[in-house]
Design an enzyme around this catalytic site. Structure first.
Site, PDB file in Angstrom:
ATOM      1  N   ARG A  49       0.883  -1.169   0.000  1.00  9.87           N
ATOM      2  CA  ARG A  49       0.000   0.000   0.000  1.00  9.87           C
ATOM      3  C   ARG A  49       0.917   1.213   0.000  1.00  9.87           C
ATOM      4  NH1 ARG A  49      -2.683   4.116   0.418  1.00  9.87           N
ATOM      5  NH2 ARG A  49      -4.738   4.370   1.295  1.00  9.87           N
ATOM      6  N   GLU A  57     -11.346   5.418  -5.151  1.00 11.47           N
ATOM      7  CA  GLU A  57     -11.862   4.054  -5.106  1.00 11.47           C
ATOM      8  C   GLU A  57     -12.540   3.694  -6.422  1.00 11.47           C
ATOM      9  OE1 GLU A  57     -11.362   1.998  -2.666  1.00 11.47           O
ATOM     10  OE2 GLU A  57     -10.595   3.417  -1.183  1.00 11.47           O
ATOM     11  N   ARG A  91      -0.922  -5.488   4.776  1.00 10.45           N
ATOM     12  CA  ARG A  91      -0.134  -5.001   3.646  1.00 10.45           C
ATOM     13  C   ARG A  91       1.058  -4.189   4.143  1.00 10.45           C
ATOM     14  NH1 ARG A  91      -4.859  -1.919   0.436  1.00 10.45           N
ATOM     15  NH2 ARG A  91      -5.047  -1.097   2.541  1.00 10.45           N
TER      16      ARG A  91
END
Length: 165
Positions: A49, A57, A91
């Protein structure tokens, strides 16, 4: 005394986070701020990330452009990963570089991601990149009322992270 202890712990965490750096190859781009990569010598991909930015999004304006730009910049390319943290989804949160280009900063300058002040509030470089993009009406800043991905996720939970694909 409490304040001094907090300062020492904070410095230790910062040094620990910034001490991990390695090369990897981007395998798949999920969206404008996350992708999977293979660390040199590994066989299992892991998720990264991008630190300090928040890309639109899916279904949001500029989501497609943001993802496509990240694909152009890093997919199937060797990158340098500077680990900053691990997020709640497991992540790696990182600053990513390709041939000296700071990818997180570049996406922000191009107006393809917001500065994520919630997680990187002290990062003046990323904050200034967003100010630059906004002043020049780059990317999503062409809109008079862009909606941050964070606000979008709060109003539409189905857009949240789904995991490795």
């Amino acid at each position: 005394m409490k304040r001094l202890l907090s300062l020492i712990i904070g410095l230790f965490r910062k040094n620990k986070r910034n001490s991990t750096s390695y090369t990897a190859k981007c395998k798949h781009v999920f969206d404008g701020d996350s992708f999977s990569a293979l660390k040199d010598g590994d066989t299992e991909p892991f998720e990264i990330r991008l630190y300090g930015i928040d890309a639109p999004e899916r279904g949001q304006e500029y989501a497609k452009q943001s993802r496509e730009e990240l694909i152009k910049l890093i997919r199937n390319k060797s990158i340098r990963v500077e680990v900053m943290d691990t997020d709640r989804y497991g992540r790696t949160v990182a600053k990513v570089f390709r041939n000296g280009l700071y990818i997180n900063l570049e996406l922000s300058k191009r107006g393809l991601a917001w500065f994520y002040s919630y997680h990187a509030g002290a990062d003046d470089e990323l904050r200034q990149a967003q100010e630059y993009a906004r002043a020049h009406k780059n990317g999503l800043w062409q809109s008079d009322t862009p909606i941050s991905p964070r606000k979008r996720r709060k109003s539409n939970p189905s857009t949240r992270h789904k995991g490795v694909k």
